[in-house]
Scaffold this motif. Sequence first.
Motif, PDB file in Angstrom:
ATOM      1  N   ASN A 209       0.812  -1.213   0.000  1.00  0.00           N
ATOM      2  CA  ASN A 209       0.000   0.000   0.000  1.00  0.00           C
ATOM      3  C   ASN A 209       0.844   1.260   0.000  1.00  0.00           C
ATOM      4  OD1 ASN A 209      -2.986  -0.442  -0.042  1.00  0.00           O
ATOM      5  ND2 ASN A 209      -2.370  -1.946   1.478  1.00  0.00           N
ATOM      6  N   VAL A 210       1.995   1.236   0.689  1.00  0.00           N
ATOM      7  CA  VAL A 210       2.910   2.383   0.628  1.00  0.00           C
ATOM      8  C   VAL A 210       3.322   2.604  -0.820  1.00  0.00           C
ATOM      9  CG1 VAL A 210       5.199   3.252   1.258  1.00  0.00           C
ATOM     10  CG2 VAL A 210       3.771   2.162   2.995  1.00  0.00           C
ATOM     11  N   PHE A 211       3.767   1.546  -1.481  1.00  0.00           N
ATOM     12  CA  PHE A 211       4.206   1.655  -2.877  1.00  0.00           C
ATOM     13  C   PHE A 211       3.069   2.108  -3.789  1.00  0.00           C
ATOM     14  CE2 PHE A 211       7.456  -1.779  -1.761  1.00  0.00           C
ATOM     15  CZ  PHE A 211       8.460  -0.849  -1.552  1.00  0.00           C
ATOM     16  N   LYS A 212       1.886   1.533  -3.589  1.00  0.00           N
ATOM     17  CA  LYS A 212       0.736   1.876  -4.424  1.00  0.00           C
ATOM     18  C   LYS A 212       0.446   3.376  -4.365  1.00  0.00           C
ATOM     19  CE  LYS A 212      -3.476   1.201  -2.886  1.00  0.00           C
ATOM     20  NZ  LYS A 212      -4.730   0.536  -2.478  1.00  0.00           N
ATOM     21  N   TYR A 213       0.339   3.905  -3.159  1.00  0.00           N
ATOM     22  CA  TYR A 213      -0.022   5.312  -3.034  1.00  0.00           C
ATOM     23  C   TYR A 213       1.096   6.243  -3.485  1.00  0.00           C
ATOM     24  CZ  TYR A 213      -4.336   3.896  -0.812  1.00  0.00           C
ATOM     25  OH  TYR A 213      -5.571   3.350  -0.570  1.00  0.00           O
ATOM     26  N   LEU A 214       2.354   5.859  -3.254  1.00  0.00           N
ATOM     27  CA  LEU A 214       3.464   6.684  -3.746  1.00  0.00           C
ATOM     28  C   LEU A 214       3.535   6.687  -5.269  1.00  0.00           C
ATOM     29  CD1 LEU A 214       6.399   5.883  -1.297  1.00  0.00           C
ATOM     30  CD2 LEU A 214       5.106   8.020  -1.493  1.00  0.00           C
ATOM     31  N   THR A 215       3.241   5.553  -5.870  1.00  0.00           N
ATOM     32  CA  THR A 215       3.326   5.443  -7.316  1.00  0.00           C
ATOM     33  C   THR A 215       2.216   6.223  -8.021  1.00  0.00           C
ATOM     34  OG1 THR A 215       4.339   3.269  -7.117  1.00  0.00           O
ATOM     35  CG2 THR A 215       3.332   3.799  -9.232  1.00  0.00           C
ATOM     36  N   ARG A 216       1.034   6.197  -7.470  1.00  0.00           N
ATOM     37  CA  ARG A 216      -0.091   6.799  -8.183  1.00  0.00           C
ATOM     38  C   ARG A 216      -0.357   8.266  -7.859  1.00  0.00           C
ATOM     39  NH1 ARG A 216      -5.764   4.375  -5.790  1.00  0.00           N
ATOM     40  NH2 ARG A 216      -6.059   6.045  -4.285  1.00  0.00           N
ATOM     41  N   TYR A 217       0.276   8.804  -6.797  1.00  0.00           N
ATOM     42  CA  TYR A 217      -0.101  10.152  -6.360  1.00  0.00           C
ATOM     43  C   TYR A 217       0.024  11.241  -7.433  1.00  0.00           C
ATOM     44  CZ  TYR A 217       4.377  12.548  -5.638  1.00  0.00           C
ATOM     45  OH  TYR A 217       5.569  13.191  -5.823  1.00  0.00           O
ATOM     46  N   PRO A 218       1.029  11.192  -8.329  1.00  0.00           N
ATOM     47  CA  PRO A 218       1.112  12.289  -9.301  1.00  0.00           C
ATOM     48  C   PRO A 218      -0.069  12.325 -10.282  1.00  0.00           C
ATOM     49  CG  PRO A 218       3.186  11.054  -9.251  1.00  0.00           C
ATOM     50  CD  PRO A 218       2.172  10.279  -8.470  1.00  0.00           C
ATOM     51  N   ASP A 219      -0.663  11.164 -10.528  1.00  0.00           N
ATOM     52  CA  ASP A 219      -1.702  11.077 -11.559  1.00  0.00           C
ATOM     53  C   ASP A 219      -3.108  10.897 -11.016  1.00  0.00           C
ATOM     54  OD1 ASP A 219       0.264  11.177 -13.612  1.00  0.00           O
ATOM     55  OD2 ASP A 219       0.710   9.060 -13.219  1.00  0.00           O
ATOM     56  N   LYS A 220      -3.246  10.648  -9.737  1.00  0.00           N
ATOM     57  CA  LYS A 220      -4.578  10.367  -9.206  1.00  0.00           C
ATOM     58  C   LYS A 220      -5.005  11.417  -8.186  1.00  0.00           C
ATOM     59  CE  LYS A 220      -6.175   5.955 -10.247  1.00  0.00           C
ATOM     60  NZ  LYS A 220      -7.100   4.975  -9.781  1.00  0.00           N
ATOM     61  N   TYR A 221      -4.682  11.168  -6.908  1.00  0.00           N
ATOM     62  CA  TYR A 221      -5.259  11.996  -5.846  1.00  0.00           C
ATOM     63  C   TYR A 221      -4.242  12.856  -5.106  1.00  0.00           C
ATOM     64  CZ  TYR A 221      -9.157   8.948  -6.851  1.00  0.00           C
ATOM     65  OH  TYR A 221     -10.154   8.257  -7.497  1.00  0.00           O
ATOM     66  N   GLY A 222      -3.069  13.025  -5.678  1.00  0.00           N
ATOM     67  CA  GLY A 222      -2.082  13.954  -5.144  1.00  0.00           C
ATOM     68  C   GLY A 222      -1.808  13.812  -3.661  1.00  0.00           C
ATOM     69  N   MET A 223      -1.999  14.887  -2.929  1.00  0.00           N
ATOM     70  CA  MET A 223      -1.687  14.932  -1.501  1.00  0.00           C
ATOM     71  C   MET A 223      -2.433  13.860  -0.718  1.00  0.00           C
ATOM     72  SD  MET A 223       0.187  16.345   0.770  1.00  0.00           S
ATOM     73  CE  MET A 223       0.745  17.865   0.023  1.00  0.00           C
ATOM     74  N   ASP A 224      -3.675  13.568  -1.074  1.00  0.00           N
ATOM     75  CA  ASP A 224      -4.418  12.521  -0.362  1.00  0.00           C
ATOM     76  C   ASP A 224      -3.695  11.179  -0.449  1.00  0.00           C
ATOM     77  OD1 ASP A 224      -6.420  14.205   0.512  1.00  0.00           O
ATOM     78  OD2 ASP A 224      -7.765  13.737  -1.145  1.00  0.00           O
ATOM     79  N   ASP A 225      -3.141  10.853  -1.614  1.00  0.00           N
ATOM     80  CA  ASP A 225      -2.399   9.607  -1.754  1.00  0.00           C
ATOM     81  C   ASP A 225      -1.099   9.640  -0.953  1.00  0.00           C
ATOM     82  OD1 ASP A 225      -4.219   8.192  -3.264  1.00  0.00           O
ATOM     83  OD2 ASP A 225      -3.272   8.651  -5.181  1.00  0.00           O
ATOM     84  N   LEU A 226      -0.439  10.766  -0.893  1.00  0.00           N
ATOM     85  CA  LEU A 226       0.777  10.869  -0.084  1.00  0.00           C
ATOM     86  C   LEU A 226       0.463  10.681   1.400  1.00  0.00           C
ATOM     87  CD1 LEU A 226       2.660  13.824  -1.791  1.00  0.00           C
ATOM     88  CD2 LEU A 226       3.222  11.387  -1.890  1.00  0.00           C
ATOM     89  N   ILE A 227      -0.642  11.217   1.843  1.00  0.00           N
ATOM     90  CA  ILE A 227      -1.055  11.068   3.238  1.00  0.00           C
ATOM     91  C   ILE A 227      -1.386   9.608   3.534  1.00  0.00           C
ATOM     92  CG2 ILE A 227      -2.852  11.666   4.910  1.00  0.00           C
ATOM     93  CD1 ILE A 227      -2.869  14.477   3.493  1.00  0.00           C
ATOM     94  N   LYS A 228      -2.036   8.931   2.603  1.00  0.00           N
ATOM     95  CA  LYS A 228      -2.329   7.508   2.792  1.00  0.00           C
ATOM     96  C   LYS A 228      -1.033   6.697   2.835  1.00  0.00           C
ATOM     97  CE  LYS A 228      -6.911   7.649   0.770  1.00  0.00           C
ATOM     98  NZ  LYS A 228      -7.751   7.249  -0.373  1.00  0.00           N
ATOM     99  N   ALA A 229      -0.092   7.002   1.947  1.00  0.00           N
ATOM    100  CA  ALA A 229       1.202   6.307   1.961  1.00  0.00           C
ATOM    101  C   ALA A 229       1.880   6.507   3.310  1.00  0.00           C
ATOM    102  CB  ALA A 229       2.089   6.810   0.821  1.00  0.00           C
ATOM    103  N   GLN A 230       1.828   7.724   3.821  1.00  0.00           N
ATOM    104  CA  GLN A 230       2.426   8.031   5.117  1.00  0.00           C
ATOM    105  C   GLN A 230       1.759   7.212   6.225  1.00  0.00           C
ATOM    106  OE1 GLN A 230       1.653  12.025   6.518  1.00  0.00           O
ATOM    107  NE2 GLN A 230       3.487  12.030   7.767  1.00  0.00           N
ATOM    108  N   GLU A 231       0.448   7.066   6.168  1.00  0.00           N
ATOM    109  CA  GLU A 231      -0.272   6.301   7.188  1.00  0.00           C
ATOM    110  C   GLU A 231       0.118   4.823   7.147  1.00  0.00           C
ATOM    111  OE1 GLU A 231      -2.962   5.119  10.233  1.00  0.00           O
ATOM    112  OE2 GLU A 231      -1.855   6.948   9.783  1.00  0.00           O
TER     113      GLU A 231
END
Length: 81
Positions: free
Chosen positions: A43-65
């Motif tokens: 899940n860390v990898f998933k959210y880091l990989t997709r953040y530029p093209d999908k949900y931006g900061m929300d995905d980075l916050i999820k990766a952090q969690e």
Amino acid sequence: MTDKINNYDHPKRYTGEDGKDLIDRFEEGLIPEEQVRGFLRGNVFKYLTRYPDKYGMDDLIKAQEYLRRLIEFEDGGDNDD
């Protein structure tokens, strides 16, 4: 923005009446430890990989969690907060 980064908004729909979510149950032994690690890392990898093209900061916050949870899991669940 700092509040949003520091306070992950965990949706209540993922939490049971006992206050635990599925990841809590994974960490408590529902699945083997290696699978818990793989789930959290994935899940860390998933959210880091997709953040530029999908949900931006929300995905980075999820990766952090997910990374926070992985760190706690590897530390034996100790939380000094």
